[in-house]
Design an enzyme around this catalytic site. Structure first.
Site, PDB file in Angstrom:
ATOM      1  N   SER A 288     -13.877 -14.644  41.346  1.00 55.51           N
ATOM      2  CA  SER A 288     -13.634 -13.763  41.845  1.00 55.51           C
ATOM      3  C   SER A 288     -14.895 -14.307  43.021  1.00 55.51           C
ATOM      4  CB  SER A 288     -14.770 -12.764  40.903  1.00 55.51           C
ATOM      5  OG  SER A 288     -13.916 -12.778  39.624  1.00 55.51           O
TER       6      SER A 288
ATOM      7  N   LYS B 261     -24.452  -9.662  39.489  1.00 56.31           N
ATOM      8  CA  LYS B 261     -23.962  -9.604  40.711  1.00 56.31           C
ATOM      9  C   LYS B 261     -23.926  -8.192  41.654  1.00 56.31           C
ATOM     10  CE  LYS B 261     -21.261 -13.201  38.706  1.00 56.31           C
ATOM     11  NZ  LYS B 261     -20.029 -12.688  37.409  1.00 56.31           N
TER      12      LYS B 261
ATOM     13  N   ARG C 141     -14.612 -22.535  32.421  1.00 58.11           N
ATOM     14  CA  ARG C 141     -14.202 -23.882  33.398  1.00 58.11           C
ATOM     15  C   ARG C 141     -14.973 -24.367  33.493  1.00 58.11           C
ATOM     16  NH1 ARG C 141     -14.805 -19.015  37.925  1.00 58.11           N
ATOM     17  NH2 ARG C 141     -16.601 -18.339  36.320  1.00 58.11           N
TER      18      ARG C 141
ATOM     19  N   HIS D 170      -8.208 -15.277  34.683  1.00 57.25           N
ATOM     20  CA  HIS D 170      -8.350 -14.182  33.672  1.00 57.25           C
ATOM     21  C   HIS D 170      -7.448 -13.913  33.308  1.00 57.25           C
ATOM     22  CE1 HIS D 170     -11.938 -12.726  36.887  1.00 57.25           C
ATOM     23  NE2 HIS D 170     -12.762 -12.884  35.513  1.00 57.25           N
TER      24      HIS D 170
HETATM   25  P1  ADP Z   1     -19.257 -12.356  34.391  1.00 56.59           P
HETATM   26  O1  ADP Z   1     -19.546 -11.511  35.185  1.00 56.59           O
HETATM   27  O2  ADP Z   1     -19.352 -11.417  32.812  1.00 56.59           O
HETATM   28  O3  ADP Z   1     -19.850 -13.661  34.031  1.00 56.59           O
HETATM   29  P2  ADP Z   1     -15.850 -12.600  34.818  1.00 56.59           P
HETATM   30  O4  ADP Z   1     -15.798 -11.588  35.727  1.00 56.59           O
HETATM   31  O5  ADP Z   1     -16.905 -13.553  37.097  1.00 56.59           O
HETATM   32  O6  ADP Z   1     -17.767 -11.811  35.177  1.00 56.59           O
HETATM   33  O7  ADP Z   1     -15.718 -13.387  34.054  1.00 56.59           O
HETATM   34  C1  ADP Z   1     -15.626 -13.105  32.969  1.00 56.59           C
HETATM   35  C2  ADP Z   1     -14.938 -14.172  31.832  1.00 56.59           C
HETATM   36  O8  ADP Z   1     -14.307 -14.870  32.639  1.00 56.59           O
HETATM   37  C3  ADP Z   1     -15.626 -15.472  32.112  1.00 56.59           C
HETATM   38  O9  ADP Z   1     -15.801 -15.828  30.741  1.00 56.59           O
HETATM   39  C4  ADP Z   1     -15.812 -16.346  33.058  1.00 56.59           C
HETATM   40  O10 ADP Z   1     -16.224 -17.729  33.010  1.00 56.59           O
HETATM   41  C5  ADP Z   1     -14.499 -16.055  33.038  1.00 56.59           C
HETATM   42  N1  ADP Z   1     -13.385 -16.389  34.132  1.00 56.59           N
HETATM   43  C6  ADP Z   1     -14.022 -16.606  35.178  1.00 56.59           C
HETATM   44  N2  ADP Z   1     -13.209 -17.144  35.762  1.00 56.59           N
HETATM   45  C7  ADP Z   1     -11.701 -17.443  35.044  1.00 56.59           C
HETATM   46  C8  ADP Z   1     -11.186 -18.486  35.642  1.00 56.59           C
HETATM   47  N3  ADP Z   1     -10.493 -18.985  36.771  1.00 56.59           N
HETATM   48  N4  ADP Z   1     -10.772 -19.118  34.677  1.00 56.59           N
HETATM   49  C9  ADP Z   1     -11.524 -19.270  33.134  1.00 56.59           C
HETATM   50  N5  ADP Z   1     -12.309 -18.925  33.186  1.00 56.59           N
HETATM   51  C10 ADP Z   1     -11.998 -17.936  33.942  1.00 56.59           C
END
Ligand code: ADP
Length: 158
Positions: A127, A40, A89, A16
């Site tokens: 996460s 989630k 990703r 992130h």
């Molecule tokens: P959500 O529940 O909205 O998907 P997340 O916190 O899981 O929230 O992810 C928020 C954003 O960050 C999403 O667009 C996700 O694809 C991106 N993201 C999560 N991990 C990574 C990573 N390792 N590299 C790039 N983007 C990421």
């Protein structure tokens, strides 16, 4: 131009943070919008997640953090920012993001999405992955900021 980076950040990872850093090179100001994803079941409370995000991005300029309880489109409508950043990703991210983007656009036509590709280092960082590693007492340093590492260790010690 101002942009929004929404997510559930349960917890925030270096993946992130990498997206936030990339986004600041393109946009003048970034607001990280912490939301609850109904798909989630979060490990951390919204306040815990908020504190971890704030600490993790404190050295990056022009970034602030807000909590939003509701739909992303409602936030966008009330904000002067109309660009939403998401990270990509693998292919499976694309499918989910595509569906969400088209649904959101129907509800809020002025919204534009911008997708930033992750760094190769963080391709497999999510996460859920860091929560799994923490559960089994694995090494977390490479994937999450120190405040998140401590919080994860504490959660799974309890
Ligand atoms: P959500 O529940 O909205 O998907 P997340 O916190 O899981 O929230 O992810 C928020 C954003 O960050 C999403 O667009 C996700 O694809 C991106 N993201 C999560 N991990 C990574 C990573 N390792 N590299 C790039 N983007 C990421």
């Amino acid at each position: 131009m101002k942009a929004i980076y929404p997510g559930s950040f349960d917890p925030i990872t270096y993946g992130h943070v990498d997206i936030v850093k990339r986004a600041t090179k393109i946009f003048g100001e970034i607001t990280i919008v912490l939301m609850n994803n109904p798909r989630k079941n979060p490990l951390f409370s919204i306040d815990e997640r908020f504190e971890m995000i704030k600490e993790s991005v404190k050295d990056i300029k022009n970034v602030d953090v807000e909590i939003h309880k509701g739909l992303l489109v409602q936030y966008v409508k009330s904000s002067s920012a109309k660009v939403v950043i998401r990270g990509l990703r693998a292919l499976e991210d694309f499918e989910y993001e595509f569906e969400m983007a088209l649904t959101n656009r129907q509800m809020c036509p002025e919204l534009e999405m911008a997708y930033l590709m992750t760094d190769l280092k963080y391709l497999f960082v999510s996460s859920s992955m860091v929560k799994e590693i923490a559960q089994f007492g694995g090494e977390l340093k490479k994937w999450v900021p120190p405040i998140v590492e401590k919080a994860l260790q504490k959660k799974f010690r309890q």
